[in-house]
Design a protein around this motif. Structure first.
Motif, PDB file in Angstrom:
ATOM      1  N   MET A   1       0.890  -1.211  -0.084  1.00 51.05           N
ATOM      2  CA  MET A   1       0.045   0.121   0.024  1.00 51.05           C
ATOM      3  C   MET A   1       0.727   1.114   0.159  1.00 51.05           C
ATOM      4  SD  MET A   1      -2.887   1.192   2.757  1.00 51.05           S
ATOM      5  CE  MET A   1      -3.738   2.683   2.581  1.00 51.05           C
ATOM      6  N   SER A   2       0.678   2.227  -0.811  1.00 51.66           N
ATOM      7  CA  SER A   2       1.505   3.346  -1.075  1.00 51.66           C
ATOM      8  C   SER A   2       0.508   4.601  -0.271  1.00 51.66           C
ATOM      9  CB  SER A   2       1.562   3.886  -2.465  1.00 51.66           C
ATOM     10  OG  SER A   2       0.301   4.052  -3.123  1.00 51.66           O
ATOM     11  N   TYR A   3       1.328   5.471  -0.037  1.00 54.75           N
ATOM     12  CA  TYR A   3       0.994   6.778   0.734  1.00 54.75           C
ATOM     13  C   TYR A   3       1.345   8.086   0.137  1.00 54.75           C
ATOM     14  CZ  TYR A   3       0.719   3.145   4.042  1.00 54.75           C
ATOM     15  OH  TYR A   3       0.413   1.817   5.162  1.00 54.75           O
ATOM     16  N   ARG A  15       6.220   4.496  -1.060  1.00 51.22           N
ATOM     17  CA  ARG A  15       5.805   3.267  -1.904  1.00 51.22           C
ATOM     18  C   ARG A  15       5.145   2.455  -0.783  1.00 51.22           C
ATOM     19  NH1 ARG A  15      11.246   3.058  -1.461  1.00 51.22           N
ATOM     20  NH2 ARG A  15      12.161   1.412  -0.541  1.00 51.22           N
ATOM     21  N   ASP A  16       5.591   2.409   0.292  1.00 49.97           N
ATOM     22  CA  ASP A  16       4.980   1.355   1.360  1.00 49.97           C
ATOM     23  C   ASP A  16       5.159   1.802   2.754  1.00 49.97           C
ATOM     24  OD1 ASP A  16       7.465   0.754   1.552  1.00 49.97           O
ATOM     25  OD2 ASP A  16       7.482  -1.015   0.428  1.00 49.97           O
ATOM     26  N   LEU A  17       4.670   0.808   3.572  1.00 53.24           N
ATOM     27  CA  LEU A  17       5.094   1.236   5.169  1.00 53.24           C
ATOM     28  C   LEU A  17       6.453   1.289   5.528  1.00 53.24           C
ATOM     29  CD1 LEU A  17       3.816   1.934   8.044  1.00 53.24           C
ATOM     30  CD2 LEU A  17       3.730  -0.708   8.384  1.00 53.24           C
ATOM     31  N   LYS A  18       7.151   0.302   4.853  1.00 51.61           N
ATOM     32  CA  LYS A  18       8.629   0.225   5.073  1.00 51.61           C
ATOM     33  C   LYS A  18       9.151   1.621   4.770  1.00 51.61           C
ATOM     34  CE  LYS A  18      10.585  -3.529   3.799  1.00 51.61           C
ATOM     35  NZ  LYS A  18      11.043  -4.614   2.993  1.00 51.61           N
ATOM     36  N   ALA A  47       6.837  12.364   5.892  1.00 53.68           N
ATOM     37  CA  ALA A  47       6.799  11.006   6.187  1.00 53.68           C
ATOM     38  C   ALA A  47       6.028  10.977   7.607  1.00 53.68           C
ATOM     39  CB  ALA A  47       8.052  10.562   6.073  1.00 53.68           C
ATOM     40  N   GLN A  48       6.515  11.860   8.496  1.00 55.43           N
ATOM     41  CA  GLN A  48       6.354  11.815   9.967  1.00 55.43           C
ATOM     42  C   GLN A  48       4.565  12.096   9.980  1.00 55.43           C
ATOM     43  OE1 GLN A  48       8.728  14.590  11.892  1.00 55.43           O
ATOM     44  NE2 GLN A  48      10.374  12.979  12.256  1.00 55.43           N
ATOM     45  N   MET A  49       4.038  13.054   9.326  1.00 56.35           N
ATOM     46  CA  MET A  49       2.873  13.197   9.398  1.00 56.35           C
ATOM     47  C   MET A  49       2.001  12.222   8.748  1.00 56.35           C
ATOM     48  SD  MET A  49       3.084  17.300   7.740  1.00 56.35           S
ATOM     49  CE  MET A  49       1.075  17.649   7.852  1.00 56.35           C
ATOM     50  N   VAL A  50       2.434  11.369   7.678  1.00 56.82           N
ATOM     51  CA  VAL A  50       1.783  10.399   7.241  1.00 56.82           C
ATOM     52  C   VAL A  50       1.827   9.406   8.315  1.00 56.82           C
ATOM     53  CG1 VAL A  50       1.953   8.378   5.737  1.00 56.82           C
ATOM     54  CG2 VAL A  50       2.180  10.759   4.671  1.00 56.82           C
ATOM     55  N   LEU A  51       2.986   8.954   8.938  1.00 59.37           N
ATOM     56  CA  LEU A  51       3.025   7.995   9.991  1.00 59.37           C
ATOM     57  C   LEU A  51       1.912   8.436  11.224  1.00 59.37           C
ATOM     58  CD1 LEU A  51       4.552   5.515  10.677  1.00 59.37           C
ATOM     59  CD2 LEU A  51       6.216   6.925  11.717  1.00 59.37           C
ATOM     60  N   LEU A  64       6.828  -6.277   7.551  1.00 55.92           N
ATOM     61  CA  LEU A  64       7.768  -5.673   7.127  1.00 55.92           C
ATOM     62  C   LEU A  64       8.788  -6.784   6.458  1.00 55.92           C
ATOM     63  CD1 LEU A  64       8.773  -2.816   9.315  1.00 55.92           C
ATOM     64  CD2 LEU A  64       7.098  -2.749   7.261  1.00 55.92           C
ATOM     65  N   ILE A  65       9.020  -7.945   6.977  1.00 59.29           N
ATOM     66  CA  ILE A  65       9.712  -9.165   6.679  1.00 59.29           C
ATOM     67  C   ILE A  65       8.646 -10.041   6.788  1.00 59.29           C
ATOM     68  CG2 ILE A  65      11.742 -10.466   6.548  1.00 59.29           C
ATOM     69  CD1 ILE A  65      13.102  -8.428   8.320  1.00 59.29           C
ATOM     70  N   PRO A  66       8.380 -11.014   5.690  1.00 56.74           N
ATOM     71  CA  PRO A  66       7.534 -12.120   5.749  1.00 56.74           C
ATOM     72  C   PRO A  66       7.642 -12.954   6.997  1.00 56.74           C
ATOM     73  CG  PRO A  66       7.908 -11.698   3.428  1.00 56.74           C
ATOM     74  CD  PRO A  66       8.919 -10.885   4.325  1.00 56.74           C
ATOM     75  N   ALA A  67       6.628 -13.414   7.486  1.00 55.77           N
ATOM     76  CA  ALA A  67       7.002 -14.396   8.778  1.00 55.77           C
ATOM     77  C   ALA A  67       7.242 -15.694   8.454  1.00 55.77           C
ATOM     78  CB  ALA A  67       5.681 -14.489   9.494  1.00 55.77           C
TER      79      ALA A  67
END
Length: 461
Positions: A1-3, A15-18, A47-51, A64-67
């Motif tokens: 998901m992008s922001y 581009r994503d949460l990472k 980025a801080q505002m989006v977060l 963030l890393i697949p389980a």
């Protein structure tokens, strides 16, 4: 998901949460080196505002890393308490910051939601907090651990006595131990970084430490900071080991580079518990961490170094350690360039570790090629004392002659205890008073020559 977000006349896209997490991080050289940092302060603020507007539940929907490829991620999700999470599930990251800062949110409230928090949630909220915020929330939290004494109580500051020697010379080590004990250090642990992982040397050092502790009935614990497999071998040979040490990280790949995994740590913990050497508790593990270790091992997966650091705390939390220590400036300026970055990272690590329920200490340190000096360390030392740090390092002259880096001294610990009215661990404080080293638990007194001579004779200095 992008922001994306419109800031002024420019639209910033992530581009994503990472990507959001990395670019929201206060500037540090390691993220620049990794190519994931914000290009400028305006992008960082965007980025801080989006977060800040993301709901905490977003972190449960994103790995963030697949389980299925990372046992640390699997541990994080397997240990998450969904029932407790209902108490805060309605909050955004920004709302969570306000919740943490509220006067109504005390230590008992924070303890109740501890297992509802993932490392990524904790890292995210720290990224939008000021240094002042990190200190304020940290001082609400008390994490108590026990082995032969009680560490982390309110109004207490413990010290790891670090008597390293470049050739593991017993006389040199004993001289540093004597110096530290007579200056009130050593209640966290008397911990030696050996020059090598040589098993006979580790056994010899453990036997020397045990003899000192038993002869003088010092209510503390010892540790040789060697690889976990070496600790297991010396236990098998009957050595008097108190604590199992290991450096850990926030990804399975990084831990592989350390030669460890979760099962190995569990096995070592069970071996140490079976020795039953603790007198007031059974916290037998000692972990060290540090921002930048994953990047240096090529195991960061495009994630910012501070988030990966907090993921390491999920590993530590699983094993109920006596001590967790972020060696904040040790890896070097490639990851934390100057005093400002080291101070920020130290406050972040301490806050995040305590929020996740860990007995956090900080090695307030820097390497000789970093753009930092002892004044920076004095500032961080004082801030962490106000924030309620469980323990710091005590090194002769603040200069580790074996590891070749600058840290804090026995006298620095005395300064912090004096200026903030802090005391050692209670059992250790009583020992200091009984031996005439402290008076009424507050004032440092010179020890009579007779006692010094007794120490010297027994330690064969």
């Amino acid at each position: 998901m992008s922001y994306q977000i419109l800031l002024g006349k420019r639209t910033y896209q992530f581009r994503d949460l990472k990507d959001v997490m990395a670019k929201a991080t206060p500037q540090r050289s390691g993220d620049v080196l990794a190519g994931i940092a914000a290009d400028n302060q305006e992008e960082r603020v965007a980025a801080q505002m989006v977060l800040a507007d993301l709901y905490l539940s977003e972190f449960l929907n994103t790995e963030l890393i697949p389980a299925n490829t990372d046992e640390v991620t699997k541990l994080i999700f397997d240990s998450h308490d969904l029932e407790k999470f209902k108490l805060i599930s309605h909050l955004t990251v920004g709302g969570f910051r306000e919740f943490l800062l509220s006067e109504k949110t005390d230590g008992s409230v924070l303890e109740s939601i501890r297992m509802a928090l993932t490392p990524e949630m904790v890292a995210a909220v720290s990224k939008i907090m000021s240094n002042q915020d990190l200190i304020l929330v940290s001082q609400k939290i008390r994490i108590v651990s026990k082995f032969r004494n009680t560490i982390g109580l309110p109004g207490r500051l413990s010290v790891r006595l670090q008597p390293n020697h470049p050739t593991d010379d017993p006389k040199g080590i004993a001289a540093s131990i004597l110096d530290g004990l007579l200056l009130g250090s050593g209640d966290a642990v008397i911990g030696i970084n050996p020059a090598t992982d040589h098993v006979p040397t580790c056994i010899s050092l453990l036997e020397m430490l045990d003899q000192i502790i038993q002869t003088y009935q010092i209510p503390t614990q010892s540790c040789i900071l060697t690889h976990v497999t070496t600790s297991m071998e010396v236990m098998q040979k009957g050595a008097p080991l108190d604590l199992v040490f290991q450096s850990i990280g926030g990804t399975e790949e990084l831990n592989k580079s350390f030669g460890i995994n979760l099962n190995l740590l569990a096995e070592a913990q069970e071996m140490a518990l079976s020795l039953k050497r603790g007198s007031v508790g059974n916290n037998v593990m000692y972990f060290e961490t540090g921002q930048g270790s994953a990047l240096s091992a090529g195991a960061n997966f495009g994630i910012d170094q501070q988030t990966l650091e907090v993921r390491a705390y999920a590993v530590a939390r699983k094993f109920s350690p006596l001590l967790v220590n972020t060696v904040v400036g040790f890896i070097g300026p490639e990851y934390l360039y100057n005093g400002k970055q080291i101070i920020r990272a130290g406050l972040e690590d301490h806050f995040c570790g305590k929020l996740m329920g860990l007995p956090m200490g900080v090695d307030i340190c820097y390497t000789n090629h970093a753009d930092a000096d002892q004044d920076d360390m004095d500032s961080l030392l004082t801030m962490l004392g106000v924030a309620g740090c469980n323990f710091i390092m005590g090194i002769p002259g603040a200069d580790d002659v074996m590891l070749s880096y600058q840290s804090t001294s026995f006298h620095d610990a005395l300064y912090l205890r004096q200026v903030l009215g802090l005391k050692p661990a209670p059992e250790f404080e009583r020992w200091l008073i009984d031996k005439g080293i402290f008076s009424n638990g507050k004032t440092f007194l010179p020890v009579e020559n007779q006692m010094v001579q007794m120490f010297e004779r027994e330690m064969r200095i």
